[in-house]
Design a protein around this motif. Structure first.
Motif, mmCIF file in Angstrom:
data_model
loop_
_atom_site.group_PDB
_atom_site.id
_atom_site.type_symbol
_atom_site.label_atom_id
_atom_site.label_comp_id
_atom_site.label_asym_id
_atom_site.label_seq_id
_atom_site.Cartn_x
_atom_site.Cartn_y
_atom_site.Cartn_z
ATOM 1 N N ARG B 10 0.825 -1.205 0.000
ATOM 2 C CA ARG B 10 0.000 0.000 0.000
ATOM 3 C C ARG B 10 0.861 1.256 0.000
ATOM 4 N N ARG B 14 0.401 4.146 -2.631
ATOM 5 C CA ARG B 14 0.137 5.546 -2.287
ATOM 6 C C ARG B 14 1.166 6.463 -2.934
ATOM 7 N N TYR B 94 -2.556 -3.173 -8.488
ATOM 8 C CA TYR B 94 -2.165 -3.375 -7.083
ATOM 9 C C TYR B 94 -2.340 -4.855 -6.782
ATOM 10 N N VAL B 101 -1.660 -8.171 3.169
ATOM 11 C CA VAL B 101 -3.056 -7.776 3.411
ATOM 12 C C VAL B 101 -3.498 -8.202 4.813
ATOM 13 N N PRO B 103 -1.756 -9.351 8.129
ATOM 14 C CA PRO B 103 -0.649 -9.672 9.047
ATOM 15 C C PRO B 103 -1.123 -10.702 10.082
ATOM 16 N N PHE B 106 -3.931 -9.930 12.479
ATOM 17 C CA PHE B 106 -5.068 -9.218 11.887
ATOM 18 C C PHE B 106 -6.344 -9.542 12.664
ATOM 19 N N THR B 137 -14.750 -6.864 4.240
ATOM 20 C CA THR B 137 -13.503 -6.500 4.907
ATOM 21 C C THR B 137 -12.422 -6.163 3.886
ATOM 22 N N ALA B 140 -13.269 -2.892 2.023
ATOM 23 C CA ALA B 140 -13.001 -1.713 2.860
ATOM 24 C C ALA B 140 -11.499 -1.417 2.872
ATOM 25 N N LYS B 141 -10.685 -2.465 2.972
ATOM 26 C CA LYS B 141 -9.233 -2.280 2.960
ATOM 27 C C LYS B 141 -8.767 -1.697 1.618
ATOM 28 N N ASN B 144 -9.591 1.926 1.391
ATOM 29 C CA ASN B 144 -8.695 2.778 2.168
ATOM 30 C C ASN B 144 -7.287 2.827 1.576
ATOM 31 N N GLU B 147 -8.135 4.769 -1.956
ATOM 32 C CA GLU B 147 -8.893 6.023 -1.843
ATOM 33 C C GLU B 147 -9.398 6.508 -3.204
ATOM 34 N N PHE B 173 -18.259 5.908 3.275
ATOM 35 C CA PHE B 173 -17.143 6.026 2.341
ATOM 36 C C PHE B 173 -17.462 7.100 1.309
#
Lengths: 311, 311
Positions: B10, B14, B94, B101, B103, B106, B137, B140-141, B144, B147, B173
């Motif tokens: 990520r 970014r 990506y 994704v 760890p 988590f 889940t 949503a990841k 984020n 974005e 969101f």
């Protein structure tokens, strides 16, 4: 200072933040349930210092209150809160209605597990993990509504800060979380909106929470390695004030597993107790790692305390 | 077209998006599990047309597979997928590792309830609601991490699209969700990465899914108002091909409550069935509201199909 702009909906909020966002200015968020005290103000001042635009959310979140809890009586005084926010330079106050935050068919929850939400304040025999589900769900919503670069929380709600940091890491929110030290009254009592519930007598007794935790720091500094023995001394301090704690525990400060010895990892010592009408919490971190002057930061009395979640 | 930039973390993502974001360019996201087909390509083309920067995620998400499911054998061919993405103008792929994704500790989940995730593909007797918990889940990841301004999903996974739209609304969101029509083979079979599992014989039988749904559209257009009678005719079409559906149901197209009559609200008619080694799904929407030419859009064969989630 100017009076902040008060907005009620996420669309208004996004509109009012749009020019700053387009210009690449940094946005700081301080989530609160209002009833501001010096703890909140220290978070707001830190946000003011750090960010170009400061947003304070003001929302008493019904989802994080249990059925037996003080949602209805939680102190609310928006005029006062907005005035105080203005005094410390807040730009925008986001104060939505509950119906805006939770439409009738609202159905989505953010839940952190991993042993972080079913202990201490989330113990099923106490408030239960649904408290933290209420906190993480509303904080995720606030993060998405505000899209801040930095969000500020207080160490007074230590477990909440740990849970939110885990949520941010796991869900990959692009937000820096800053946790600031607990702000205390001159006699050591942690600032809390719920201190307003204390009678004069209870207010005196409530000092025992901080005194008990300070005792833990003292005995650990003096070489005690058993958390159990240190907690026994703290329990004695509480008993002297007639306080039976809901919990008084030593846990790993990062993953909240129980610990029996101080060091090498930082240890969170956390207490919750009912004092008169108020349920109060407090904590210290015993950090015996060689790199740190032992426990010096833990008794800081100048930093900030949060109240987005309550415990 | 150029080969897309492939990033694995990520932070890389970014960094590579930062200049575009600073410049105020719009970012579109198409989440995929790879094994691209024309359904995915229609989503990517729509993103290319609509947004300045197109990101395709490529991640076979273990959390949305049940223990008896095809996670291990799910088709993977990153080189081919990246090349195809390049052909339709994707800028960034990506493709994170599962360890990045998720760890080891988590612990955070996003869960949509409200009767949307425990029916059809989420029925506890079938895949169960944990399938959709895995989908929401990871989405949503991805939201984020990327974005995006707009994210694109396919109507083939109709329930997934409904669940994600609810999540976006509930968690606020700041992302527009675009759902594009199912893309079909010339004989009507909905495009799916899992069609690769079909033997030549099964491939012929699999046509019955679309034929059964088309039958529902026909009888509804001819004036049948009972969903039960329409479904019986569809079931007969499946039976003729030797297909016993896992489910074949008519539900409100927005809140997934069961419906017994067509109209006035749009009705989702959805089917899942095992055909040989493949578990396949398909659906149509019967929209008898006066404003619409009845069902015209439902048999569109030119739009896009998704595969982020699978059902």
């Amino acid at each position: 200072m100017n009076r902040p702009t008060v907005v009620r909906t996420r669309d208004e909020l996004r509109n009012v933040l749009a020019p700053a966002r387009r210009a690449g200015r940094t946005i700081g968020l301080v989530p609160t349930m209002g009833a501001l005290h010096d703890g909140h103000l220290s978070l707001l001042r830190a946000a003011r210092q750090r960010c170009d635009v400061v947003v304070m959310s003001l929302f008493v979140n019904p989802m994080q209150f249990g059925p037996q809890e003080d949602f209805a009586s939680y102190p609310r005084d928006e005029e006062r809160d907005v005035a105080l926010a203005g005094q410390v330079g807040v730009d925008v106050v986001y104060a939505p209605d509950a119906a805006h935050v939770y439409p009738p068919d609202f159905a989505t929850f953010v839940e952190v597990g991993g042993g972080l939400t079913d202990v201490l304040c989330g113990d099923p025999g106490r408030r239960g993990p649904s408290h933290f589900r209420g906190v993480t769900t509303v904080v995720a919503k606030l993060f998405n509504a505000v899209e801040p670069d930095v969000a500020f929380f207080g160490q007074k709600d230590a477990q909440q800060a740990i849970v939110i940091q885990r949520m941010v890491r796991d869900l990959e929110f692009n937000i820096e979380i800053v946790v600031l030290p607990t702000v205390r009254e001159p006699d050591g009592l942690a600032m809390s909106s719920r201190n307003a519930y204390l009678s004069p007598d209870d207010r005196v007794r409530a000092r025992a929470l901080n005194q008990a935790l300070t005792k833990v720091l003292e005995v650990a500094k003096a070489g005690e390695t058993s958390t159990e023995r240190a907690l026994a001394e703290a329990r004695a301090v509480l008993a002297e004030a007639g306080i039976e704690p809901e919990y008084l525990e030593a846990r790993d400060a990062e993953n909240l597993t129980p610990v029996t010895r101080f060091g090498p990892r930082p240890v969170l010592v956390a207490v919750a107790a009912r004092v008169g009408r108020a349920r109060l919490i407090d904590n210290v971190v015993v950090d015996a790692t060689p790199a740190n002057e032992p426990m010096a930061a833990s008794v800081d009395t100048t930093g900030g305390a949060p109240c987005v979640g309550r415990c």
